[in-house]
Design a protein around this motif. Structure first.
Motif, mmCIF file in Angstrom:
data_model
loop_
_atom_site.group_PDB
_atom_site.id
_atom_site.type_symbol
_atom_site.label_atom_id
_atom_site.label_comp_id
_atom_site.label_asym_id
_atom_site.label_seq_id
_atom_site.Cartn_x
_atom_site.Cartn_y
_atom_site.Cartn_z
ATOM 1 N N GLY A 1 0.778 -1.232 0.000
ATOM 2 C CA GLY A 1 0.000 0.000 0.000
ATOM 3 C C GLY A 1 0.807 1.278 0.000
ATOM 4 N N VAL A 2 2.078 1.206 0.397
ATOM 5 C CA VAL A 2 2.893 2.415 0.496
ATOM 6 C C VAL A 2 4.110 2.333 -0.425
ATOM 7 N N TYR A 3 4.796 1.215 -0.383
ATOM 8 C CA TYR A 3 6.077 1.094 -1.075
ATOM 9 C C TYR A 3 5.987 0.321 -2.384
ATOM 10 N N ASP A 4 4.834 0.359 -3.018
ATOM 11 C CA ASP A 4 4.644 -0.427 -4.239
ATOM 12 C C ASP A 4 4.833 0.390 -5.518
ATOM 13 N N ASP A 5 5.434 1.557 -5.442
ATOM 14 C CA ASP A 5 5.788 2.299 -6.646
ATOM 15 C C ASP A 5 7.266 2.677 -6.563
ATOM 16 N N PRO A 6 7.904 2.974 -7.703
ATOM 17 C CA PRO A 6 9.355 3.199 -7.724
ATOM 18 C C PRO A 6 9.833 4.318 -6.801
ATOM 19 N N LEU A 7 9.093 5.400 -6.707
ATOM 20 C CA LEU A 7 9.500 6.516 -5.854
ATOM 21 C C LEU A 7 9.551 6.090 -4.391
ATOM 22 N N MET A 8 8.491 5.465 -3.915
ATOM 23 C CA MET A 8 8.440 5.056 -2.522
ATOM 24 C C MET A 8 9.344 3.854 -2.253
ATOM 25 N N GLU A 9 9.579 3.037 -3.267
ATOM 26 C CA GLU A 9 10.512 1.918 -3.092
ATOM 27 C C GLU A 9 11.908 2.445 -2.786
ATOM 28 N N LYS A 10 12.313 3.517 -3.468
ATOM 29 C CA LYS A 10 13.619 4.131 -3.186
ATOM 30 C C LYS A 10 13.670 4.644 -1.755
ATOM 31 N N PHE A 11 12.593 5.284 -1.334
ATOM 32 C CA PHE A 11 12.524 5.779 0.042
ATOM 33 C C PHE A 11 12.629 4.620 1.032
ATOM 34 N N GLY A 12 11.875 3.550 0.782
ATOM 35 C CA GLY A 12 11.898 2.381 1.656
ATOM 36 C C GLY A 12 13.273 1.734 1.727
ATOM 37 N N ASP A 13 13.950 1.662 0.588
ATOM 38 C CA ASP A 13 15.302 1.101 0.574
ATOM 39 C C ASP A 13 16.242 1.943 1.436
ATOM 40 N N TYR A 14 16.156 3.254 1.272
ATOM 41 C CA TYR A 14 16.999 4.157 2.049
ATOM 42 C C TYR A 14 16.691 4.035 3.543
ATOM 43 N N ALA A 15 15.409 4.012 3.894
ATOM 44 C CA ALA A 15 15.013 3.909 5.295
ATOM 45 C C ALA A 15 15.526 2.612 5.913
ATOM 46 N N ARG A 16 15.464 1.522 5.176
ATOM 47 C CA ARG A 16 15.970 0.249 5.708
ATOM 48 C C ARG A 16 17.448 0.353 6.056
ATOM 49 N N GLU A 17 18.225 0.959 5.158
ATOM 50 C CA GLU A 17 19.664 1.045 5.385
ATOM 51 C C GLU A 17 20.027 2.106 6.424
ATOM 52 N N ALA A 18 19.554 3.336 6.219
ATOM 53 C CA ALA A 18 19.984 4.455 7.044
ATOM 54 C C ALA A 18 19.310 4.503 8.412
ATOM 55 N N VAL A 19 18.054 4.093 8.477
ATOM 56 C CA VAL A 19 17.333 4.193 9.739
ATOM 57 C C VAL A 19 17.329 2.857 10.476
ATOM 58 N N PHE A 20 16.808 1.822 9.827
ATOM 59 C CA PHE A 20 16.630 0.556 10.543
ATOM 60 C C PHE A 20 17.930 -0.202 10.765
ATOM 61 N N ALA A 21 18.875 -0.136 9.832
ATOM 62 C CA ALA A 21 20.152 -0.838 10.035
ATOM 63 C C ALA A 21 21.141 0.021 10.819
ATOM 64 N N MET A 22 21.333 1.255 10.389
ATOM 65 C CA MET A 22 22.392 2.082 10.975
ATOM 66 C C MET A 22 21.979 2.790 12.262
ATOM 67 N N LEU A 23 20.699 3.067 12.451
ATOM 68 C CA LEU A 23 20.262 3.802 13.637
ATOM 69 C C LEU A 23 19.649 2.877 14.687
ATOM 70 N N TRP A 24 18.658 2.089 14.294
ATOM 71 C CA TRP A 24 17.977 1.221 15.258
ATOM 72 C C TRP A 24 18.871 0.093 15.776
ATOM 73 N N ASP A 25 19.859 -0.288 15.008
ATOM 74 C CA ASP A 25 20.716 -1.414 15.384
ATOM 75 C C ASP A 25 21.987 -0.965 16.105
#
Length: 136
Positions: A29-53
């Protein structure tokens, strides 16, 4: 294209915090288009991997920081996500409600009112899920 190791770490953390069903629902519902997919990819790396971990704070504390920050900045969609994450990290509905009420003396009743409305919706939704939305 294969996802990076950082993306994989971030995805695992995101699933741990939100639950696989929520992540899958957001993917459709949110990350199913190319623009939001890029955002989701960035969030996974920069926020969830580098910050939350990062070391230094446990996940339970990190989730409460997000709940407070979202309420103070009136970030209601993010608050819904972070309330879910806070419940999954071990905060009870009563503890989160009390934390929100405590904020009323510092950021004002209108923001806390909206936060409580968001919390009511999230908590009701989670209670309706098979595992109460808490399966980790």
């Amino acid at each position: 294209m294969p996802k990076s190791e950082l993306w994989q770490r971030g995805d695992a953390m995101r699933r741990r915090l939100m639950g696989a069903a929520t992540v899958e629902r957001m993917a459709k519902g949110v990350y199913d288009d190319p623009l939001m997919e890029k955002f989701g990819d960035y969030a996974r790396e920069a926020v969830f991997a580098m910050l939350w971990d990062r070391p230094g704070l446990d996940l339970k504390t990190r989730t409460l920081i997000c709940v407070v920050s979202d309420t103070a900045t009136h970030a209601w969609p993010e608050l819904a996500i972070h309330l879910r994450m806070a419940r999954r990290a071990g905060w009870t509905e009563d503890e989160l409600s009390e934390a929100l009420l405590h904020l009323s003396g510092y950021i004002g009743l209108p923001a806390v009112r909206e936060a409580m409305i968001t919390a009511r919706t999230v908590f009701t939704e989670m209670r309706g899920e098979p595992d109460g939305g808490l399966g980790m």
